[in-house]
Scaffold this active site. Sequence first.
Site, PDB file in Angstrom:
ATOM      1  N   CYS A  18       0.874  -1.187   0.000  1.00 27.62           N
ATOM      2  CA  CYS A  18       0.000   0.000   0.000  1.00 27.62           C
ATOM      3  C   CYS A  18       0.903   1.227   0.000  1.00 27.62           C
ATOM      4  O   CYS A  18       1.647   1.451   0.960  1.00 27.62           O
ATOM      5  CB  CYS A  18      -0.914   0.009   1.217  1.00 27.62           C
ATOM      6  SG  CYS A  18      -1.784   1.586   1.379  1.00 27.62           S
ATOM      7  N   CYS A  42      -6.987  -1.478   1.532  1.00 28.78           N
ATOM      8  CA  CYS A  42      -6.354  -1.032   2.790  1.00 28.78           C
ATOM      9  C   CYS A  42      -7.415  -0.238   3.547  1.00 28.78           C
ATOM     10  O   CYS A  42      -8.052   0.664   2.978  1.00 28.78           O
ATOM     11  CB  CYS A  42      -5.150  -0.138   2.470  1.00 28.78           C
ATOM     12  SG  CYS A  42      -4.646   0.865   3.873  1.00 28.78           S
TER      13      CYS A  42
END
Length: 484
Positions: free
Chosen positions: A125, A143
């Site tokens: 991420c 996420c």
Amino acid sequence: MKKYITTPIYYPNGDPHIGHAYTTVMCDILRRAWKARNDEVIFTTGTDEHGQKMQEAAEAAGLSFEEFADRQSARFRELADLLNASPDFFIRTSMEEHKKVVHEWLSSAHEKGILVKKKYKGLYCVGCEQFKKESDLDQRGFCTDHQKAPVEMEEENYFLPLEPHRQWLLKYIEDNPEWIQPESYKTEVLNMLAEPLEDLSISRPKSRVSCGVEFPFDSEQVVYVWYDALINYVTSLKILGADFDSYWANSVHVIGKDIIKPHCIFWPIMLRSFGLPPASRTFIHGFFLGEGHVKMSKSIGNVIDPFETIAEFGTDALRFYFAHNAAIAKDSLITKDLLASSYSVLANNFGNLYLRTFKMLEKYNNAEIPDAPQSEENKKILLGLHRIVGRVGDIRDLSDIQTLATDILRLSSEMNGYIDAAKPWALAKDETKLDELMQVLNVLGQGIKYLAEAARPIMPDTAEKIIKSFETKEPVVLFPKREY
Ligand code: MSP
């Protein structure tokens, strides 16, 4: 005592957020409270200028890393100034001195043979600048902090094995119950430590991420942004030439709940590998959410901009809002309406008390606080008011700040009630009551000064203005009327 307090170093890939302002103000309040009790305090903040996120933002702005980082870092420094937060040092990870310290750490780890080089495949991420496990993601595979799907990445990196330290860390947490505060976040850390820890990837191939500190022994790799960023806490003390061991022994990291893992897992293990103990405290706070109890975003239109907020309400009213309204162990709401109503309470309660007191002193005693022998009852009231000044010295953590802010408002209300009951204007009309009038004025004058002293760490300018006005005999406008 020597004490060291730090904010996270902020990513300057965008403009500063109200959340950045919050952490900075809380640190500054702690710094001022500790200084008031004669601690020697070093307070640092700064900007985290490496990593993929910065690289992408600089490219999007059409600027070189250096130009982009200079421009954006200056915005964060400007915000700290506007907040009247006075860091002893503002670190930028692009500083040469910092790169040297990072090199020292890596070379030491390399020489000790604790780094492992291997191929790794995982979900990354960019928002978090962290690899994610499936279990970190929501049902859509996004996420949870950034609401985006991480990207799959396979590359050769250097790794710092974390698992060999897991049992030590668990024991450390058990033996040092105050290390992570508040308790609810400690539970989160313990949950993270319930399972074996994956090795921490501490490098990125330069071919993909060029914005970073070059590896000292491998020119094809740059240092992973979190490894580099965490070391800032050590670099700052070094640059300041401070007595490292004394300050580190009483060091406090204040962070938001989003960065618990790097601070409570990566960092203590990095420090241990380098031969240093963990920082002595980690104070964690929740997030400020916007209207609708959701993350602030431009598209929803619920963003509270720190610069605009300061322009509208003033620095001290915002500092007071942070001190009084943040829930710490939970997320809290921040909206224009809440800011406006907090401002009104502050102006109508504390501000009004000051003005009423000053006006009466002006009218009945030449703007001077009379030196009147006190009745037993008034002595008790004064003692109660004086106690709040001592409370500043008791401030240890974020929740004590909130208690102080609440007490300031409570005592202001009580003093406003005291004026209503004592009716100085009626006493002034009766010649036989002039001694009593002086006693009441003494309580009010001294009382507001005590309150100003107690409020000083939270609202430094306001406190100073109040105290000065009694010297110059000129009243000040603390919280001007606002148009809604
Ligand atoms: N660069 C890393 C930190 C490295 S420290 C070695 C980073 N930067 S950040 O710019 O994303 O800042 C995160 C911090 O900003 C949070 O931990 C918190 O202190 C503050 N906040 C940002 N948004 C916030 C809210 N909405 N509410 C409260 N504080 C939050 O992570």
